[in-house]
Design a protein around this motif. Structure first.
Motif, PDB file in Angstrom:
ATOM      1  N   TYR A 109     -33.427  -4.696  33.687  1.00 26.24           N
ATOM      2  CA  TYR A 109     -34.356  -5.497  32.871  1.00 26.24           C
ATOM      3  C   TYR A 109     -33.974  -6.978  32.915  1.00 26.24           C
ATOM      4  N   HIS A 110     -32.685  -7.240  32.751  1.00 20.68           N
ATOM      5  CA  HIS A 110     -32.198  -8.625  32.653  1.00 20.68           C
ATOM      6  C   HIS A 110     -32.402  -9.358  33.975  1.00 20.68           C
ATOM      7  N   ALA A 111     -32.097  -8.716  35.086  1.00 26.45           N
ATOM      8  CA  ALA A 111     -32.251  -9.369  36.392  1.00 26.45           C
ATOM      9  C   ALA A 111     -33.717  -9.667  36.675  1.00 26.45           C
ATOM     10  N   VAL A 112     -34.593  -8.729  36.353  1.00 22.89           N
ATOM     11  CA  VAL A 112     -36.024  -8.978  36.554  1.00 22.89           C
ATOM     12  C   VAL A 112     -36.487 -10.120  35.653  1.00 22.89           C
ATOM     13  N   TRP A 113     -36.051 -10.121  34.401  1.00 15.54           N
ATOM     14  CA  TRP A 113     -36.428 -11.200  33.485  1.00 15.54           C
ATOM     15  C   TRP A 113     -35.953 -12.552  34.014  1.00 15.54           C
ATOM     16  N   ASP A 114     -34.753 -12.621  34.511  1.00 15.09           N
ATOM     17  CA  ASP A 114     -34.238 -13.895  35.019  1.00 15.09           C
ATOM     18  C   ASP A 114     -35.036 -14.388  36.228  1.00 15.09           C
ATOM     19  N   SER A 115     -35.655 -13.476  36.957  1.00 16.96           N
ATOM     20  CA  SER A 115     -36.464 -13.915  38.103  1.00 16.96           C
ATOM     21  C   SER A 115     -37.665 -14.742  37.660  1.00 16.96           C
ATOM     22  N   TYR A 116     -38.075 -14.602  36.410  1.00 17.18           N
ATOM     23  CA  TYR A 116     -39.193 -15.392  35.899  1.00 17.18           C
ATOM     24  C   TYR A 116     -38.810 -16.848  35.660  1.00 17.18           C
TER      25      TYR A 116
ATOM     26  N   GLY B  90     -47.218 -12.407  36.274  1.00 11.51           N
ATOM     27  CA  GLY B  90     -47.424 -13.087  35.003  1.00 11.51           C
ATOM     28  C   GLY B  90     -46.408 -14.180  34.735  1.00 11.51           C
ATOM     29  N   THR B  91     -46.556 -14.780  33.557  1.00 12.80           N
ATOM     30  CA  THR B  91     -45.649 -15.819  33.079  1.00 12.80           C
ATOM     31  C   THR B  91     -44.691 -15.191  32.081  1.00 12.80           C
ATOM     32  N   GLY B  92     -43.402 -15.438  32.240  1.00 15.10           N
ATOM     33  CA  GLY B  92     -42.389 -14.740  31.458  1.00 15.10           C
ATOM     34  C   GLY B  92     -42.619 -14.770  29.971  1.00 15.10           C
ATOM     35  N   GLU B  93     -42.880 -15.949  29.411  1.00 19.06           N
ATOM     36  CA  GLU B  93     -43.030 -16.046  27.957  1.00 19.06           C
ATOM     37  C   GLU B  93     -44.230 -15.250  27.471  1.00 19.06           C
ATOM     38  N   PHE B  94     -45.333 -15.289  28.221  1.00 18.90           N
ATOM     39  CA  PHE B  94     -46.495 -14.479  27.851  1.00 18.90           C
ATOM     40  C   PHE B  94     -46.114 -13.003  27.795  1.00 18.90           C
ATOM     41  N   LEU B  95     -45.395 -12.542  28.803  1.00 16.54           N
ATOM     42  CA  LEU B  95     -45.093 -11.124  28.902  1.00 16.54           C
ATOM     43  C   LEU B  95     -44.205 -10.657  27.757  1.00 16.54           C
ATOM     44  N   ASP B  96     -43.275 -11.499  27.346  1.00 13.10           N
ATOM     45  CA  ASP B  96     -42.457 -11.172  26.174  1.00 13.10           C
ATOM     46  C   ASP B  96     -43.322 -11.074  24.924  1.00 13.10           C
TER      47      ASP B  96
ATOM     48  N   TRP C  19     -40.508  -3.395  25.070  1.00 13.16           N
ATOM     49  CA  TRP C  19     -41.911  -3.638  25.357  1.00 13.16           C
ATOM     50  C   TRP C  19     -42.105  -4.837  26.274  1.00 13.16           C
ATOM     51  N   GLY C  20     -41.276  -5.851  26.139  1.00  9.47           N
ATOM     52  CA  GLY C  20     -41.370  -6.975  27.060  1.00  9.47           C
ATOM     53  C   GLY C  20     -41.048  -6.571  28.484  1.00  9.47           C
ATOM     54  N   SER C  21     -40.089  -5.666  28.643  1.00  8.65           N
ATOM     55  CA  SER C  21     -39.697  -5.251  29.999  1.00  8.65           C
ATOM     56  C   SER C  21     -40.820  -4.505  30.694  1.00  8.65           C
ATOM     57  N   ILE C  22     -41.602  -3.729  29.958  1.00 11.59           N
ATOM     58  CA  ILE C  22     -42.751  -3.065  30.579  1.00 11.59           C
ATOM     59  C   ILE C  22     -43.621  -4.100  31.280  1.00 11.59           C
TER      60      ILE C  22
END
Length: 592
Positions: free
Chosen positions: A529-536, A122-128, A111-114
């Motif tokens: 998912y991981h690469a996109v997350w790290d971009s935040y 957005g801001t990474g922590e918010f999105l998670d 759900w966080g990856s969506i």
């Protein structure tokens, strides 16, 4: 409200929260209360879904030739569901302390990856944390369903949501949580309706008494509730930096009612789901699928060109100059949604297309890639009429093909791709360089034989790198307070490589490349998912253009190349459903 201790793709497990457990219990108590149950059952959306279910039953009747053909297509593809096993194993191999924690993290990260794809500003922590809220929806919608992922039951979903759900609050968050209760109520009522009415004694009479099949506008109203669209966008647009689009401090985005192009683009978030799920939704007797409803109510012609129309929606909203705020943001949401559906194993469009194009017989011809079957012209010529829907009241298409000559196809598509990969305000020089790179890739796709298509991946990788060129000039490393020591160079390299991998594996690979070994789909999805997350972890001034270039490049390759999975799936189904005594599929609508 509070910081979370969870770090996606790094933590060994999901922390617990007694406070979160209590809030989840309150959520479930409200959901199963008599008041909510009665309210949902007596609502307008449920009346619409009851009529939609009657239409579905007519389509699935044994004497309906289109239903028979859909069933034959379904038999040729892998069954949806059960994808959790390889995902859990991969989490354990990477960082999870055990299988239970791997399952909890996989649910939360799903759900966080969506959010990280759909809300790239957005801001990474918010999105998670927003993802934690929607885990409660999957606890109702996924757990125990016929297409259950196998990740675990309702209790596991609640445990995965607990720590994150108490970390957000405010007007938008509180209203979104209440609306999620109602959304889950709609899901439960829809399932009960389907179970109780299997089959209706006389669906024709039921629809006659109801005034006919639902109109496209009526279906959209019900689908927004069924798909949790209202709480989803309320959370997103109620958070920084989307708050500039928030009209009332509670995540309300009124521009979607003032600009029809914005509204169409927002609705693309579920329409890509409908496209990729046409066959799997039919297999599982899913009530809600706009494409299936269109086929049943408007005939095969109602979905001929449906995927190319969705592609045009993105480009129209990015080109709109009506003066409303939010065109860039909703264009990114539509593109992010498509990319997420393409790489997520639950939907597995790659496996569907690979099976259909290698099964032998007529299906193989209908879904295989061939130079003659590429749809570059249809993509280039498709235009939309005015309005905020894709169908008229009688499910007639609101798109058509103009007479753009073939000599202009690649150039126009390249200009659309260039607009997708860069944000508004990008210099003319950069945009022109992107158009040139896109033209090279699209032209190569138009002339390559199927076996050569996967090898064009470097051209799409080059488009991505061209788009982010100004972002990386003079940059060194990210903020030292970031979660890890990931460098800008590392993020860019991983995303660039992923544009090539996704092209070869998902877009051009099905039916041309060998079946990938083992859990290749799972590995690719988690890597993405991981690469996109790290971009935040990067500063927004760098990260937002990079993510825009990534989703813009992938959607350009998936929609503007002429061989995209969505168009290939829809048009293959159209051909398969066309009566065999016709020489070709239904003709496309042209402007009078």
């Amino acid at each position: 409200m509070t910081a979370t201790d969870y770090r996606p793709y790094e933590s060994p497990g999901v922390p617990g929260s007694p406070h979160g457990d209590r809030l989840c219990a309150e959520f479930l108590d409200a959901l199963f209360s008599d008041e909510v149950t009665r309210s949902v059952q007596q609502s307008g959306p449920m009346a619409i879904l009851a009529a939609t279910e009657a239409v579905r039953q007519l389509l699935a009747a044994p004497d309906n030739p289109e239903g028979v053909r859909l069933a034959a297509l379904v038999a040729a593809i892998p069954a949806k569901g059960g994808e959790a096993g390889p995902i859990i194993a991969e989490y354990v191999a990477r960082h999870a302390v055990d299988g239970t924690q791997a399952a909890l993290m996989a649910v939360r990260d799903y759900w966080g990856s969506i959010n990280t794809f759909w809300l790239p500003r957005g801001t990474g922590e918010f999105l998670d944390l927003f993802g934690a809220v929607f885990i409660l929806a999957s606890a109702i919608d996924y757990a125990g369903a016929s297409d259950d992922s196998g990740i675990g039951g309702r209790d596991l979903h609640v445990k995965a949501a607990s720590e994150g759900i108490v970390a957000v609050a405010g007007r938008a968050a509180d209203r979104a949580l209440q609306e999620t209760v109602l959304t889950c109520g709609v899901m439960l009522a829809k399932d009960a309706l389907r179970a109780a009415s299997a089959p209706l004694p006389d669906p024709h009479r039921y629809l006659a008494d109801a005034g006919g099949p639902p109109t496209p506008q009526e279906y959209r109203w019900a689908r927004w509730w069924d798909a949790a669209m209202l709480p989803y966008f309320r959370l997103g647009f109620g958070s920084p930096p989307y708050r500039t689009l928030d009209d009332d401090g509670a995540g309300t985005f009124d521009a979607s009612f003032r600009c029809h192009r914005i509204r169409r683009a927002i609705d693309s978030s579920y329409r890509y789901n409908e496209i990729i799920g046409i066959l799997t939704d039919y297999a599982h007797a899913e009530t809600c699928n706009e494409a299936l409803l269109a086929i049943a109510a408007g005939g095969v012609r109602a979905v001929t060109g449906y995927a190319t129309a969705c592609a045009r929606v993105v480009d129209d909203v990015l080109a709109c100059d009506c003066g409303e705020d939010g065109h860039e943001e909703v264009g990114e949401t539509a593109m992010g949604a498509l990319v997420w559906y393409l790489v997520t194993p639950r939907y597995d469009v790659r496996a569907q297309l690979h099976s259909l194009s290698t099964t032998g017989g007529e299906f193989q011809r209908e879904f295989s890639l061939s130079r003659e079957g590429q749809r570059l012209g249809s993509v280039a010529r498709t235009r939309l009429t005015d309005g905020d829907m894709l169908h008229g009241p009688g499910w007639e298409p609101l798109w058509y093909e103009d007479d753009t000559p073939e000599t202009h196809w690649a150039g126009q598509l390249a200009e659309r791709a260039a607009r997708r990969v860069v944000t508004a305000g990008t210099s003319t020089a950069v945009t022109s360089a992107c158009a040139a790179a896109a033209h090279k890739a699209i032209s190569a796709c138009a002339t390559a034989t199927p076996d050569k298509l996967p090898h064009l991946a470097p051209l799409w990788r080059e488009l991505f790198l061209t788009a982010i060129g100004p972002t990386t000039v003079g940059a060194t490393t990210i903020d030292t307070t970031a979660v890890s020591a990931t460098t800008l160079h590392s993020v860019v390299t991983r995303l660039a490589d992923l544009t090539a991998r996704i092209w070869s594996h998902i877009i051009a690979g099905p039916g041309t490349a060998p079946t990938p070994p083992g859990n290749a789909d799972t590995v690719l999805s988690i890597d993405t998912y991981h690469a996109v997350w790290d971009s935040y972890s990067l500063p927004p001034r760098q990260a937002i253009p990079i993510r825009r270039a990534f989703i813009g490049t992938l959607t350009s390759s998936a929609e503007l190349s002429g061989i995209g999975p969505c168009g290939r799936l829809v048009e293959g189904i159209v051909t398969a459903l066309t009566p065999q005594d016709q020489a070709c599929a239904p003709g496309r609508t042209h402007r009078p």
